[in-house]
Design a protein around this motif. Structure first.
Motif, PDB file in Angstrom:
ATOM      1  N   PRO A 100       0.830  -1.207   0.000  1.00 27.61           N
ATOM      2  CA  PRO A 100       0.000   0.000   0.000  1.00 27.61           C
ATOM      3  C   PRO A 100       0.865   1.256   0.000  1.00 27.61           C
ATOM      4  N   LEU A 101       0.286   2.352  -0.446  1.00 26.68           N
ATOM      5  CA  LEU A 101       1.019   3.624  -0.451  1.00 26.68           C
ATOM      6  C   LEU A 101       0.421   4.555   0.610  1.00 26.68           C
ATOM      7  N   PRO A 102       1.262   5.325   1.302  1.00 25.78           N
ATOM      8  CA  PRO A 102       0.720   6.287   2.276  1.00 25.78           C
ATOM      9  C   PRO A 102      -0.113   7.351   1.565  1.00 25.78           C
ATOM     10  N   ASP A 103      -1.158   7.799   2.235  1.00 27.48           N
ATOM     11  CA  ASP A 103      -1.996   8.860   1.676  1.00 27.48           C
ATOM     12  C   ASP A 103      -1.275  10.203   1.819  1.00 27.48           C
ATOM     13  N   GLN A 142       1.263   8.040   9.362  1.00 27.83           N
ATOM     14  CA  GLN A 142       1.587   7.063  10.392  1.00 27.83           C
ATOM     15  C   GLN A 142       0.735   5.797  10.338  1.00 27.83           C
ATOM     16  N   ALA A 143      -0.223   5.770   9.465  1.00 29.48           N
ATOM     17  CA  ALA A 143      -1.025   4.558   9.254  1.00 29.48           C
ATOM     18  C   ALA A 143      -1.618   4.663   7.866  1.00 29.48           C
ATOM     19  N   PHE A 144      -1.595   3.578   7.154  1.00 27.06           N
ATOM     20  CA  PHE A 144      -2.153   3.623   5.807  1.00 27.06           C
ATOM     21  C   PHE A 144      -2.391   2.217   5.298  1.00 27.06           C
ATOM     22  N   GLY A 145      -3.316   2.129   4.362  1.00 26.42           N
ATOM     23  CA  GLY A 145      -3.561   0.882   3.659  1.00 26.42           C
ATOM     24  C   GLY A 145      -3.697   1.215   2.191  1.00 26.42           C
ATOM     25  N   ALA A 146      -4.297   0.312   1.432  1.00 27.91           N
ATOM     26  CA  ALA A 146      -4.548   0.598   0.023  1.00 27.91           C
ATOM     27  C   ALA A 146      -5.784   1.494  -0.040  1.00 27.91           C
ATOM     28  N   GLY A 147      -5.557   2.804   0.003  1.00 25.98           N
ATOM     29  CA  GLY A 147      -6.650   3.774   0.169  1.00 25.98           C
ATOM     30  C   GLY A 147      -7.486   3.927  -1.088  1.00 25.98           C
ATOM     31  N   LEU A 148      -8.800   3.907  -0.922  1.00 22.54           N
ATOM     32  CA  LEU A 148      -9.695   4.127  -2.062  1.00 22.54           C
ATOM     33  C   LEU A 148     -10.736   5.208  -1.794  1.00 22.54           C
ATOM     34  N   GLY A 149     -11.409   5.147  -0.658  1.00 24.31           N
ATOM     35  CA  GLY A 149     -12.482   6.106  -0.393  1.00 24.31           C
ATOM     36  C   GLY A 149     -12.117   7.040   0.738  1.00 24.31           C
ATOM     37  N   VAL A 150     -12.676   8.255   0.712  1.00 27.91           N
ATOM     38  CA  VAL A 150     -12.438   9.176   1.827  1.00 27.91           C
ATOM     39  C   VAL A 150     -13.665  10.058   2.038  1.00 27.91           C
ATOM     40  N   ASN A 187      -9.235   0.380   8.055  1.00 27.37           N
ATOM     41  CA  ASN A 187      -9.544   1.768   7.712  1.00 27.37           C
ATOM     42  C   ASN A 187      -8.954   2.709   8.756  1.00 27.37           C
ATOM     43  N   GLN A 188      -8.831   3.980   8.380  1.00 26.28           N
ATOM     44  CA  GLN A 188      -8.360   4.982   9.339  1.00 26.28           C
ATOM     45  C   GLN A 188      -9.455   5.995   9.659  1.00 26.28           C
ATOM     46  N   LEU A 189      -9.492   6.387  10.918  1.00 30.09           N
ATOM     47  CA  LEU A 189     -10.334   7.508  11.341  1.00 30.09           C
ATOM     48  C   LEU A 189      -9.374   8.560  11.884  1.00 30.09           C
ATOM     49  N   TRP A 190      -9.072   9.549  11.042  1.00 31.49           N
ATOM     50  CA  TRP A 190      -8.104  10.573  11.440  1.00 31.49           C
ATOM     51  C   TRP A 190      -8.842  11.688  12.169  1.00 31.49           C
ATOM     52  N   LEU A 191      -8.661  11.735  13.485  1.00 27.08           N
ATOM     53  CA  LEU A 191      -9.311  12.784  14.271  1.00 27.08           C
ATOM     54  C   LEU A 191      -8.400  14.011  14.300  1.00 27.08           C
ATOM     55  N   ASN A 192      -8.974  15.125  13.919  1.00 22.76           N
ATOM     56  CA  ASN A 192      -8.244  16.388  13.841  1.00 22.76           C
ATOM     57  C   ASN A 192      -8.011  16.911  15.263  1.00 22.76           C
TER      58      ASN A 192
END
Lengths: 480, 550
Positions: free
Chosen positions: B208-211, B233-241, B263-268
């Protein structure tokens, strides 16, 4: 689309009351056999042969449900769901009291998204054999998928009564309870599931979620750590019938999977034999050659390893795994220059695989080419910024290349990585000492010693102890 | 601005009871996607491409931008007539968007995100690609110019969905780009299905590539701040956002759907920092702890409790997943209990959106589908991956009902659907759908579901006059529960939708007290009084009355 997939025969079987006499009349032309006739022409020869043999048996024994079910199982093993469904439906119609065909038919129907029909088939199976644990578990799953959580719970409880030691039953019970909002009871059921099957990753995860909802965050995090350690592995099978189906996979994929399993349990001979059998089916299978490089290398047969490496890259020069496997063997033989060249080919074939760049960098570093090594480690970090080893090695290569500040910065950033911390701290200590900062060097050397554990190389520990003594004695007069 | 025209649909022959009709041909939306499938099974071919809805010429109706797989993207200008008739005209060349494919070029168009990135009052376009991404700046005269390398957005990796949002509240829209994996043409692997037939590889065959998170510096320039923000700091094969405030702290967060990885939940966190909370929040995996094949994602308040829930589409055999938000940013997988598990089990879903198709006040779901590996290994079709799309009606406490079978022939057709953008194309108060089918003709699905029920579409503008991405709008009425909708074009898959919030109002009933409460991206709150007859409004921050009203 859905209607066309439901053969009239399948519908007749559905409507047929369970346990009632059935006229086991073979259809004039088997839909299953006809559907399978279209398959296979473009398949692997071994798979096509297996399907054709199973097809032929239907023609030989037209009134017999077994060949139809058997063909269904073969097609099931290769995930050819529409045709498998037809075969199981015909087998179930010819043998309405055979629980296996009904259960397998239900599996194929569920795979096709026809969950209510799948449930009807399982209901018929259970009417014939109410004490079938796998059928109870299957029914609980299907009811859950249909959103009928109360009924799913009741079915899971029935399954648990049949076998109190079934981890699957407790897991399904907990899952239904959680869905119904009965979270405390869910956590109890899921706790039971993980105590029955400590390797049941899914149950650990579900338990973590239940605990989180109950506000027990620390316990939830502990369960998540267990889950992370186990990974998303499938739970232990409690269905011998399904195991029998999966064992029918005679394709190259199945043979390679069996080779992997053998390699995992350390049975090199069986793994090699499975891969050779895959190559007998398809000699152009570059990935099998690549795996044989690893296996022969592990067994010390470098000549065979070399031969398979050459065959792998002749078939596909972009076989990064073959290049990498051969390069590792070259490293083990101390042929570092050759290894660096082969690792470079692996990197060219798979430019985003950070671990290959790290191996290239390590080899270059060992050859005394720290600047090139640093470039390889940097490229690895571009693709995987979390690669702590790459960062640490980058730092050390930069130090060796005389780029002190950059090197220190990278090593500092890698310190949280745990496993490598002692070596990193030791490198920092050496760098600070060389740069005329003995106080800092001593501090880092002491921290490094604290981080040493059972797996720390003895020479590193000895080196650190010597450094501490040396630095302490050097700093003692200043301290006074 | 074209006038609102109630349920005037004269272009496509509709059968009474059809919920959607495909009017692409009759409206002149003649786009055909080219996957470039020539037997090499290159991963980008099967991922399809996106579609964007944007009013690029500022005339009040939505134009359509199709991303092309192999070849040039296309822009279709809407010429919405006064009577509601839709007609489109291909203006790609005139708009300066035609890109001739150079010999040997192996790039592939993936996604699109539309927004006014330079705050100059017109809508710009970001196009993600397998190959260098592109930023097209709208010059305000009906043409675009490519911003080139100076934009800072030309990442050469395998870009996928993108979302514009203002993470640092500086009034400029920043960009989050998901990236898929390390597939390259030079390093392409040969993969086979279970029977040995050549087929597309699993995403796990490539790393996977980092977003990427890009901070908007103004003037069409961006800087990659992924590392500083912590989103590498966390990533997978990203498709949807999807970008939205999931934990109610007033800051926009991100949810990233990854293919076969958590999946990631990036809390601001504020200060330009994000922390991934997906694992503990229950949104990294499904309820069984399985990392699913996340494709499309949508965030919306389907249960009317004032927070944003998530729906993620997946591969056949996994079912899609509905994550219900408890208001604090913690999620529970309620797919089965909501009746969506069995109904989505056989589908490989991509584009998806929460929207109120029948204008009854609650959010329904439309998911577009298409296999990624051969469902029938013996098929002789050249691209045998088609599946029908699905429409799920929200029946409140009873969960969701698959009403695809009643939706008309458009939803019985099996295409390899990928990108889907949602918006009110004919400004008639309901939401239509444009679908980009891989290796097939585009679909323009006009909504005919709610002739009796009313809808309200509101354009919300910041003080600077830009669509207020990230704003939350709550419709308050005396006789009905409040309805929360958000402003933004993100979500779905590789696509960019109508940023205007849409509210289904249900059957007409007198209601003397109607107002729209807006929480603007800068934290300011404002309440706009509305009238019962409002259907199509433009509201601007700081102005107590509507800028335009129909």
């Amino acid at each position: 689309m859905r209607a066309s997939l439901t053969s009239t025969l399948a519908l007749a079987a559905l409507l047929h009351p369970a346990g009632a006499p059935c006229r086991a009349q073979a259809p004039a032309e088997s839909s299953c056999r006809a559907a399978a006739a279209g398959l296979g022409t473009s398949f692997e020869p071994a798979v096509a042969r297996q399907i054709e043999q199973a097809r032929r048996r239907i023609a030989e024994q037209e009134a017999d449900p077994e060949p139809r079910g058997r063909l269904g199982m073969v097609l099931h093993a290769y995930r050819q769901w529409p045709a498998a469904e037809l075969c199981y439906a015909e087998a179930a119609a010819l043998a309405p009291s055979n629980v296996s065909w009904l259960r397998l038919w239900a599996m194929a129907l569920a795979e096709l998204g026809r969950v209510p029909e799948a449930l009807a088939a399982v209901d018929r199976a259970l009417a014939l054999d109410p004490d079938s644990l796998p059928a109870r578990l299957q029914r609980a799953e299907l009811l859950f998928a249909l959103g009928r959580l109360d009924e799913s719970l009741a079915e899971a409880l029935r399954a648990r009564r049949l076998d109190p030691d079934s981890a699957a039953a407790s897991f399904l019970e907990g899952r239904a309870l959680a869905g119904l909002g009965r979270v405390e009871a869910a956590s109890a059921a899921l706790g039971r599931a993980v105590s029955l099957a400590p390797e049941h990753a899914q149950a650990h995860y579900a338990l973590a979620q239940a605990l989180r909802r109950l506000g027990r965050t620390q316990q939830a995090q502990a369960e998540l750590r267990l889950y992370a350690r186990l990974g998303s592995v499938a739970p232990p099978s409690e269905d011998p019938l399904l195991d029998r189906v999966l064992a029918l996979d005679e394709g190259v994929g199945g043979r390679i999977a069996r080779a992997n399993q053998a390699a995992l349990r350390g049975d090199l001979d069986a793994a090699i034999a499975a891969l050779q059998s895959a190559l007998a089916v398809n000699p152009d299978l570059a990935v099998a050659h690549a795996n044989l490089v690893v296996l022969y290398g592990r067994g010390g047969d470098l000549e065979q390893a070399r031969r398979h490496y050459q065959q792998a890259v002749a078939l596909d020069p972009r076989q990064a795994d073959a290049h990498a496997a051969w390069a590792r063997l070259l490293v083990a033989q101390g042929r570092l220059s050759e290894a660096a060249g082969v690792f470079a080919q692996a990197v060219a074939a798979a430019p985003h695989r950070a671990e290959l760049r790290v191996e290239l960098g390590r080899t270059l570093d060992a050859l005394g080419r720290p600047a090139e090594a640093a470039a390889a480690f940097r490229a690895a970090l571009d693709d995987d910024p979390l690669h702590a080893e790459a960062r640490s090695l980058l730092g050390q290569a930069l130090l060796r290349d005389g780029r002190l500040e950059e090197g220190l910065d990278q090593i500092e950033r890698s310190l949280d990585s745990g496993e490598r911390a002692a070596a990193d701290l030791a490198a920092l200590a050496r760098a600070h000492e060389a740069d005329g900062r003995p106080e800092l060097a001593l501090a880092y050397a002491r921290r490094a010693l604290l981080r040493c554990g059972d797996r720390t190389p003895a020479d590193l520990v000895a080196d650190l102890q010597a450094s501490v003594q040396r630095l302490e004695s050097r700093l003692r007069p200043a301290a006074r | 601005m074209k006038l609102f025209a109630a349920a005037l649909l004269l272009l496509a022959p509709a059968v009474a009871g059809d919920l959607f009709v495909d009017a692409a041909d009759s409206a002149g939306l003649g786009f055909r996607h080219v996957a470039g499938a020539e037997g090499r099974f290159r991963i980008p071919e099967i991922m399809g491409s996106g579609v964007g809805l944007l009013d690029y010429d500022g005339d009040g109706d939505l134009d359509v931008y199709f991303v092309q797989g192999a070849g040039s993207d296309r822009l279709f200008r809407s010429r919405l007539a006064e009577d509601g008739r839709l007609a489109f005209e291909d203006v790609t060349r005139r708009a300066g968007l035609l890109v001739e494919t150079r010999p040997g070029e192996s790039g592939h168009g993936m996604g699109v995100a539309a927004a006014d990135v330079d705050n100059d009052g017109d809508i710009d376009l970001f196009v993600s690609r397998y190959g260098p991404d592109r930023l097209w700046l709208n010059q305000g005269d009906g043409t675009f110019r490519e911003a080139g390398e100076g934009s800072g957005l030309g990442d050469p990796g395998f870009g996928a969905s993108a979302a514009f949002f203002d993470f640092d509240a500086d009034g400029l829209l920043d960009l989050f780009l998901t990236r898929y994996n390390g597939f390259t043409d030079a390093g392409a692997k040969q993969c086979r299905g279970p029977t040995g037939v050549l087929d597309y590889c699993s995403p796990l065959e490539y790393p996977p590539l980092p977003d990427r998170l890009y901070r908007n510096l103004g003037g069409g320039r961006f800087r990659d701040v992924s590392a500083q923000a912590g989103v590498d700091q966390a990533f997978g094969a990203g498709l949807g956002v999807a970008a939205a405030d999931f934990n109610g702290d007033g800051r926009p967060d991100l949810y990233v759907a990854n293919d076969k990885s958590p999946n990631q939940l990036w809390l601001n966190q504020g200060g330009g920092r994000f922390v991934d909370d997906a694992l503990l929040a229950g949104a990294a995996y499904n309820q069984d702890g399985m990392a699913e094949a996340g494709m499309g994602v949508t965030a919306g308040d389907y249960d009317g409790d004032g927070d944003l829930d998530l729906f993620v589409t997946h591969i056949r055999g996994e079912s899609s997943t509905l994550y219900r938000n408890d208001g604090s940013g913690a999620f529970e997988d309620v797919t089965a209990a909501s009746g969506l598990a069995a109904a989505s089990l056989a589908a490989t879903g991509f584009g998806v959106l929460w929207f109120d198709f029948d204008n009854d006040g609650d959010l329904d779901l439309f998911a577009v589908n298409g296999h990624v590996t051969r469902p029938d290994a013996a098929s002789r079709e050249p691209f045998p991956y088609g599946q029908p799309n699905q429409l799920f009606r929200n029946d409140g406490a009873a969960g969701f009902t698959d009403v695809s079978a009643q939706a008309g022939p458009a939803l019985r057709r099996a295409g390899v659907s990928r990108g889907a953008a949602f918006g009110d194309l004919d400004n008639d108060g309901d939401i239509d759908v444009v679908v980009n089918d891989a290796d097939g003709p585009a679909q323009l699905l006009l909504n005919q579901a709610a002739p009796a029920a009313r809808g309200l579409v509101v354009r919300l503008l910041t003080r600077q006059g830009r669509d207020a991405y990230g704003a939350r709008a709550t419709l308050r009425r005396a006789a009905a529960p409040p309805l929360l909708r958000t402003v933004g074009a993100d979500g779905s898959y590789l696509s960019s939708g109508d940023p205007r919030p849409h509210f289904g109002l249900g059957p007409s009933e007198p209601d003397a007290s109607v107002s729209l409460e807006v929480l603007w991206p800068d934290g300011a709150r404002e309440r706009f009084p509305l009238t019962e007859s409002d259907r199509l409004l433009t509201l601007r921050q700081g102005q107590a009355v509507a800028v335009t009203r129909q």
